[in-house]
Design a protein around this motif. Structure first.
Motif, PDB file in Angstrom:
ATOM      1  N   LYS A   1       1.022  -4.877   4.600  1.00  0.00           N
ATOM      2  CA  LYS A   1       1.808  -5.037   3.312  1.00  0.00           C
ATOM      3  C   LYS A   1       0.699  -5.486   2.425  1.00  0.00           C
ATOM      4  N   ALA A   2      -0.097  -6.470   2.762  1.00  0.00           N
ATOM      5  CA  ALA A   2      -1.231  -7.016   1.667  1.00  0.00           C
ATOM      6  C   ALA A   2      -1.869  -5.816   1.064  1.00  0.00           C
ATOM      7  N   ARG A   3      -2.341  -4.970   1.712  1.00  0.00           N
ATOM      8  CA  ARG A   3      -3.172  -3.690   1.374  1.00  0.00           C
ATOM      9  C   ARG A   3      -2.223  -2.877   0.169  1.00  0.00           C
ATOM     10  N   LYS A   4      -0.874  -2.600   0.628  1.00  0.00           N
ATOM     11  CA  LYS A   4      -0.012  -2.072  -0.234  1.00  0.00           C
ATOM     12  C   LYS A   4       0.181  -2.586  -1.662  1.00  0.00           C
TER      13      LYS A   4
ATOM     14  N   ILE B   1      -0.267 -12.686  -8.234  1.00  0.00           N
ATOM     15  CA  ILE B   1       1.038 -11.915  -8.324  1.00  0.00           C
ATOM     16  C   ILE B   1       1.243 -11.101  -6.937  1.00  0.00           C
ATOM     17  N   ALA B   2       0.398 -10.258  -6.292  1.00  0.00           N
ATOM     18  CA  ALA B   2       0.519  -9.719  -5.204  1.00  0.00           C
ATOM     19  C   ALA B   2       0.843 -10.677  -4.042  1.00  0.00           C
ATOM     20  N   ARG B   3       0.188 -11.875  -4.080  1.00  0.00           N
ATOM     21  CA  ARG B   3       0.310 -12.917  -2.993  1.00  0.00           C
ATOM     22  C   ARG B   3       1.526 -13.379  -3.153  1.00  0.00           C
ATOM     23  N   ALA B   4       2.355 -13.795  -4.342  1.00  0.00           N
ATOM     24  CA  ALA B   4       3.745 -14.034  -4.445  1.00  0.00           C
ATOM     25  C   ALA B   4       4.482 -13.042  -3.883  1.00  0.00           C
ATOM     26  N   LEU B   5       4.244 -11.767  -4.412  1.00  0.00           N
ATOM     27  CA  LEU B   5       5.363 -10.519  -3.990  1.00  0.00           C
ATOM     28  C   LEU B   5       5.292 -10.529  -2.374  1.00  0.00           C
ATOM     29  N   ALA B   6       4.166 -10.832  -1.734  1.00  0.00           N
ATOM     30  CA  ALA B   6       4.086 -10.692  -0.540  1.00  0.00           C
ATOM     31  C   ALA B   6       5.145 -11.418   0.341  1.00  0.00           C
ATOM     32  N   MET B   7       5.805 -12.291  -0.118  1.00  0.00           N
ATOM     33  CA  MET B   7       6.855 -13.267   0.504  1.00  0.00           C
ATOM     34  C   MET B   7       8.199 -12.603   0.142  1.00  0.00           C
TER      35      MET B   7
END
Ligand SMILES: Nc1ncnc2c1ncn2[C@@H]1O[C@H](COP(=O)(O)OP(=O)(O)O)[C@@H](O)[C@H]1O
Ligand SMILES: [Mg+2]
Length: 258
Positions: free
Chosen positions: A132-135, A163-169
Motif C-alpha cells: 500500500k505504501a508503494r502504491k 500526505i501519503a503517510r496520512a492517506l495510508a491510514m
C-alpha cells in the motif's frame, strides 16, 4: 421510533461527517475559539482562511484532539472525539493531518514512514503495508524516493510523503494546515496538484491555506475566520467577488494586491 432518533438519522443521511457545535477554547485569558459552529459534509472540501492568529491552526488541532476544548462538542461520523487510549489513536488515524512542517520521522526511510502507522495502529501485516505504501508513494509522485531518508528529499517531496503517510491510514477526513507555506515557490504547485487530485477523488478535506487559486478551483466552501470566530462562509466565487464583512474585504485586499 422517537423524534430524536429520526432527526439523528436525517442528519446521517445528509452525510455530515465533522460537526462542531458551540466550540470554545481558551489559552489562558485568550479566547482563541469563540462559539464555533461548523459542519463538514462527506466529500466536501472546505478552505479556511483568515489573518494570522485568528485560530485556524487551533481549530484544526481540536478536530483530532491535539488540543482539548473548554465547551461545546465535536463529532466525527456521529461519534464524539475519544479522550484517550487506543480509541484516540484510531481517531488520529481517521483524521489525517498534514502540517506546514513536514513532521516525517527523520530516522525512518520514506517507505517506512508510510508503513509504520498502518502496522502499529491499523494492525496491517508488513507485506500489505509495504504494498500500500508503494502504491501511495506512486500516487503522489515519489515512488523512486522510497528508500531515501526524509532529509534527502526536497520540501515538496517531503510534503507529498506526509500526505501519503496520512492517506495510508484510510482517513475519513484530511486536515491540511498551511501545507505549502514552508515550501520554496517552485514546489508549491506539485503539492497543490496532489491535493487537487485528492479533492477530485472525493476526499473530505479541511484546508487552511492562503493559496487562493486552490480555494477557487477545489473548495466547495470558504470559511473566513478572524479573532477566533467564523465571520463569514460562502462558496468561493461569492466569497472572492463579493465578501460581505469588512474584515474579509480588508483581508482579501491585503492578500490579493500585495
Ligand atoms: N499553545 C498555545 N498557548 C498559548 N497561546 C497559543 C497557543 N497556540 C496558539 N496560541 C495563540 O492562539 C491564537 C491563535 O493561534 P493559531 O490557532 O495558531 O492561529 P492561526 O493559525 O490562525 O494563525 C494566537 O494568538 C496564538 O498566539
Ligand atoms: Mg496557523
Amino acid at each position: 421510533m422517537t423524534e430524536v432518533s429520526v432527526a439523528k438519522e436525517d442528519r446521517a443521511a445528509n452525510g455530515e461527517l465533522v460537526v462542531l457545535k458551540s466550540v470554545n477554547k481558551h489559552f489562558g485569558a485568550l479566547h482563541v475559539l469563540q462559539d464555533i459552529d461548523l459542519t463538514i459534509a462527506r466529500g466536501e472540501v472546505v478552505v479556511v482562511i483568515g489573518p494570522s492568529g485568528s485560530g485556524k491552526s487551533t481549530l484544526c488541532r481540536t478536530i483530532n484532539r491535539l488540543e482539548t476544548i473548554d465547551s461545546g462538542s465535536i463529532t466525527i461520523d456521529g461519534k464524539p472525539l475519544p479522550a484517550e487510549g487506543k480509541a484516540l489513536a484510531r481517531l488520529r488515524a481517521d483524521v489525517g493531518m498534514v502540517f506546514q512542517s513536514f513532521n516525517l520521522f527523520a530516522h525512518k526511510t520514506v517507505l517506512e514512514n508510510v508503513m509504520l502507522g498502518q502496522i502499529k495502529v491499523r494492525k496491517v501485516d508488513k507485506a500489505k503495508a509495504e504494498e500500500k505504501a508503494r502504491k501511495l508513494l506512486d500516487r503522489v509522485g515519489v515512488a523512486s524516493q522510497a528508500d531515501k531518508y526524509p532529509a534527502q528529499l526536497s520540501g515538496g517531496q517531503q510534503q507529498r510523503v506526509a500526505i501519503a503517510r496520512a492517506l495510508a491510514m484510510d482517513p475519513k477526513v484530511m486536515l491540511f494546515d498551511e501545507p505549502t507555506s514552508a515550501l520554496d515557490p517552485e514546489m508549491i504547485n506539485e503539492v497543490l496538484e496532489v491535493m487537487q487530485q485528492l479533492a477530485r477523488d472525493g476526499m473530505t478535506m479541511i484546508v487552511v491555506t492562503h493559496e487562493m487559486g486552490f480555494a477557487r478551483s477545489a473548495a466547495n466552501r470558504v470559511v473566513f475566520m478572524a479573532d477566533g470566530r467564523i465571520v463569514e462562509e460562502a462558496v468561493p466565487d461569492q466569497f472572492f467577488s463579493n465578501p460581505r464583512s469588512d474584515r474579509a474585504k480588508d483581508f482579501l485586499s491585503k492578500i490579493l494586491h500585495h
